[in-house]
Design an enzyme around this catalytic site. Structure first.
Site, PDB file in Angstrom:
ATOM      1  N   TYR A 143       0.832  -1.147   0.059  1.00  0.00           N
ATOM      2  CA  TYR A 143      -0.078   0.026   0.049  1.00  0.00           C
ATOM      3  C   TYR A 143       1.007   1.152  -0.074  1.00  0.00           C
ATOM      4  O   TYR A 143       0.436   2.171  -0.782  1.00  0.00           O
ATOM      5  CB  TYR A 143      -0.915  -0.030   1.180  1.00  0.00           C
ATOM      6  CG  TYR A 143      -1.852   1.203   1.368  1.00  0.00           C
ATOM      7  CD1 TYR A 143      -2.452   1.802   0.437  1.00  0.00           C
ATOM      8  CD2 TYR A 143      -1.317   2.279   2.421  1.00  0.00           C
ATOM      9  CE1 TYR A 143      -3.458   2.958   0.413  1.00  0.00           C
ATOM     10  CE2 TYR A 143      -2.212   3.338   2.565  1.00  0.00           C
ATOM     11  CZ  TYR A 143      -2.993   3.737   1.693  1.00  0.00           C
ATOM     12  OH  TYR A 143      -3.559   4.843   1.558  1.00  0.00           O
ATOM     13  N   ARG A 150       1.354   6.499  -6.768  1.00  0.00           N
ATOM     14  CA  ARG A 150       0.313   7.657  -7.137  1.00  0.00           C
ATOM     15  C   ARG A 150       0.744   9.074  -6.864  1.00  0.00           C
ATOM     16  O   ARG A 150       0.297   9.800  -8.062  1.00  0.00           O
ATOM     17  CB  ARG A 150      -0.927   7.362  -6.230  1.00  0.00           C
ATOM     18  CG  ARG A 150      -2.203   8.446  -6.076  1.00  0.00           C
ATOM     19  CD  ARG A 150      -3.214   7.931  -5.473  1.00  0.00           C
ATOM     20  NE  ARG A 150      -2.954   7.391  -4.010  1.00  0.00           N
ATOM     21  CZ  ARG A 150      -4.020   7.269  -3.035  1.00  0.00           C
ATOM     22  NH1 ARG A 150      -5.073   7.107  -3.448  1.00  0.00           N
ATOM     23  NH2 ARG A 150      -3.579   6.882  -1.824  1.00  0.00           N
ATOM     24  N   TYR A 204      -0.572  13.823   5.603  1.00  0.00           N
ATOM     25  CA  TYR A 204      -0.286  12.778   6.649  1.00  0.00           C
ATOM     26  C   TYR A 204       1.271  12.846   6.698  1.00  0.00           C
ATOM     27  O   TYR A 204       1.950  12.882   5.785  1.00  0.00           O
ATOM     28  CB  TYR A 204      -0.555  11.152   6.174  1.00  0.00           C
ATOM     29  CG  TYR A 204      -2.109  10.858   6.659  1.00  0.00           C
ATOM     30  CD1 TYR A 204      -2.911  11.371   7.341  1.00  0.00           C
ATOM     31  CD2 TYR A 204      -2.343   9.562   5.845  1.00  0.00           C
ATOM     32  CE1 TYR A 204      -4.271  10.859   7.530  1.00  0.00           C
ATOM     33  CE2 TYR A 204      -3.660   9.128   5.976  1.00  0.00           C
ATOM     34  CZ  TYR A 204      -4.657   9.622   6.875  1.00  0.00           C
ATOM     35  OH  TYR A 204      -5.781   9.180   6.711  1.00  0.00           O
ATOM     36  N   ARG A 217     -11.382  13.532   1.834  1.00  0.00           N
ATOM     37  CA  ARG A 217     -12.647  12.841   2.480  1.00  0.00           C
ATOM     38  C   ARG A 217     -14.043  12.441   2.024  1.00  0.00           C
ATOM     39  O   ARG A 217     -14.678  11.521   2.473  1.00  0.00           O
ATOM     40  CB  ARG A 217     -12.936  13.256   4.173  1.00  0.00           C
ATOM     41  CG  ARG A 217     -11.498  13.594   4.936  1.00  0.00           C
ATOM     42  CD  ARG A 217     -10.926  12.303   5.198  1.00  0.00           C
ATOM     43  NE  ARG A 217      -9.572  12.423   5.896  1.00  0.00           N
ATOM     44  CZ  ARG A 217      -8.668  11.388   6.249  1.00  0.00           C
ATOM     45  NH1 ARG A 217      -9.146  10.161   6.040  1.00  0.00           N
ATOM     46  NH2 ARG A 217      -7.549  11.380   6.615  1.00  0.00           N
ATOM     47  N   GLU A 320     -13.525  -0.463   7.486  1.00  0.00           N
ATOM     48  CA  GLU A 320     -13.465   0.899   6.562  1.00  0.00           C
ATOM     49  C   GLU A 320     -14.922   0.896   6.002  1.00  0.00           C
ATOM     50  O   GLU A 320     -15.491   0.027   5.517  1.00  0.00           O
ATOM     51  CB  GLU A 320     -12.459   0.797   5.722  1.00  0.00           C
ATOM     52  CG  GLU A 320     -12.362   2.151   5.036  1.00  0.00           C
ATOM     53  CD  GLU A 320     -10.999   2.329   4.094  1.00  0.00           C
ATOM     54  OE1 GLU A 320     -10.080   2.117   4.474  1.00  0.00           O
ATOM     55  OE2 GLU A 320     -11.155   2.408   2.757  1.00  0.00           O
TER      56      GLU A 320
HETATM   57  C1  3EB Z   1      -7.483   6.542   5.886  1.00  0.00           C
HETATM   58  O1  3EB Z   1      -8.148   7.351   6.038  1.00  0.00           O
HETATM   59  C2  3EB Z   1      -8.004   5.197   5.670  1.00  0.00           C
HETATM   60  O2  3EB Z   1      -5.220   5.544  -0.080  1.00  0.00           O
HETATM   61  O3  3EB Z   1      -6.822   5.998  -1.506  1.00  0.00           O
HETATM   62  C3  3EB Z   1      -9.261   5.565   2.730  1.00  0.00           C
HETATM   63  C4  3EB Z   1      -9.626   6.056   1.689  1.00  0.00           C
HETATM   64  C5  3EB Z   1      -7.782   5.196   2.884  1.00  0.00           C
HETATM   65  C6  3EB Z   1      -8.812   6.225   0.512  1.00  0.00           C
HETATM   66  C7  3EB Z   1      -6.567   5.874  -0.345  1.00  0.00           C
HETATM   67  C8  3EB Z   1      -7.099   5.120   1.845  1.00  0.00           C
HETATM   68  C9  3EB Z   1      -7.386   5.809   0.651  1.00  0.00           C
HETATM   69  O4  3EB Z   1      -6.222   6.951   5.639  1.00  0.00           O
HETATM   70  C10 3EB Z   1      -7.565   4.626   4.320  1.00  0.00           C
END
Ligand code: 3EB
Length: 330
Positions: A143, A150, A204, A217, A320
């Protein structure tokens, strides 16, 4: 209530219902995605090898438009558009010597070329599925490699990484198969939403990999006279950290709270009038009854929800939830 025959929208169908539904929406089907056991479905769906929980075996996700749809293809990607948005997909098999990072760059480069070529340059919503998501590949979790790839493609496309360009997304582990991505892109930009309880994913810290994930989000847009909010995969993350390691019940509660806070930012949100569809991903099938009862308590029985058995992109996340909310825009 399912979307009526003439609306822009989404349905999750069992195999027995899918044929009739697709026939009723003939000429207005944007995209079809199958989860679980493979079966014959009209419109050659994208298949994702993730088991469907709760006895269904197969679940078929169908995106339809209120307007006539035309097929599109370009450089190996296939899709359809209604003049306002396009839906398309791609599958990249990982060959010997290739890393997931390389595949992610290739996939996103193809996506940007495709949407730019057809002049739907605004990526609104992307779903990513690939096997062994939490496994190590050349010393890095797959991942995390995906996130590097990406990021490379985003930068190469000239797109900035911020509220203007970042789509809503989900990224989940599949049991087998290619890197499979499907997406929705618009002629017009949507409006990205962030969660005040969470740091934007593209900010992040490096703790979660050399390159941050790139998603918002949620993404809102008006599609075919419907106000639509596409909620990204949402988990038990506050700030940037996973909460409640090892406790699925608390993670479920925290996840639902994150979605509730996100939905509170939608000016048109009305649980009684709008329609919410959910996809719930569980790392452990045994959590199904507990999570389903919490989801039903939060959203009511009218909310359509599909439960899938899959790995989540952070190894400490046990579930999730993603969503799509529609309400008449008039
Ligand atoms: C998070 O909130 C959970 O890498 O495209 C959620 C939605 C998550 C999309 C992505 C990852 C992705 O970080 C993981």
């Amino acid at each position: 209530m399912r979307n009526d025959n003439k609306q822009f929208g989404l349905a999750y169908l069992g195999l027995s219902e899918a044929g009739d539904y697709l026939a009723q929406h003939d000429g207005r089907v944007l995209g079809v995605v199958g989860f679980g056991h493979r079966a014959t479905v009209a419109h050659t769906p994208v298949w994702v090898d993730i088991p469907v929980l709760g006895g269904l075996g197969t679940s078929v996700e169908v995106w339809t438009s209120n307007a006539p749809v035309e097929p599109l293809a370009y450089q190996g990607l296939v899709g359809a558009s209604d003049g306002n948005v396009l839906f398309a997909s791609l599958s990249l098999e990982q060959r010997a010597g290739e890393t997931l990072e390389m595949l992610a760059t290739q996939a996103y480069t193809g996506i940007f070329d495709f949407i730019d070529h057809h002049d739907y340059p605004n990526l609104l919503r992307v779903w990513h599925y690939f096997p062994k998501i939490n496994d190590d590949e050349n010393g890095l979790e797959r991942y995390r490699g995906f996130n590097i790839g990406r990021h490379t493609a985003f930068v190469a496309s000239g797109r900035g990484i911020g509220a203007e360009n970042v789509p809503a997304a989900s990224a989940l582990g599949s049991d087998s198969g290619a890197l499979t991505i499907y997406f929705i892109a618009g002629k017009q930009p949507g409006k990205a939403l962030e969660n005040p309880r969470q740091i934007s994913a593209y900010r992040y810290p490096k703790l979660f990999g050399p390159r941050s994930p790139i998603f918002a989000r949620a993404m809102s847009a008006t599609l075919g006279g419907q106000y639509c909010c596409l909620v990204s995969g949402t988990a038990s993350i506050v700030g940037y950290e996973t909460l409640h390691r090892g406790d699925a019940e608390k993670q479920a509660a925290e996840t639902l709270l994150n979605i509730r806070i996100l939905l509170q930012q939608i000016p048109h949100y009305n649980a009684a009038q709008g329609h919410m569809s959910l996809k719930v991903y569980l790392r452990h099938a045994g959590d199904l009854d507990m999570v389903r009862s919490k989801v039903q308590a939060e959203f009511g029985m009218a909310c359509e929800a599909v439960y899938l058995h899959s790995n989540i992109c952070r190894s400490d996340l046990l579930l999730e939830i993603e969503g799509a909310y529609f309400i008449d825009a008039r």
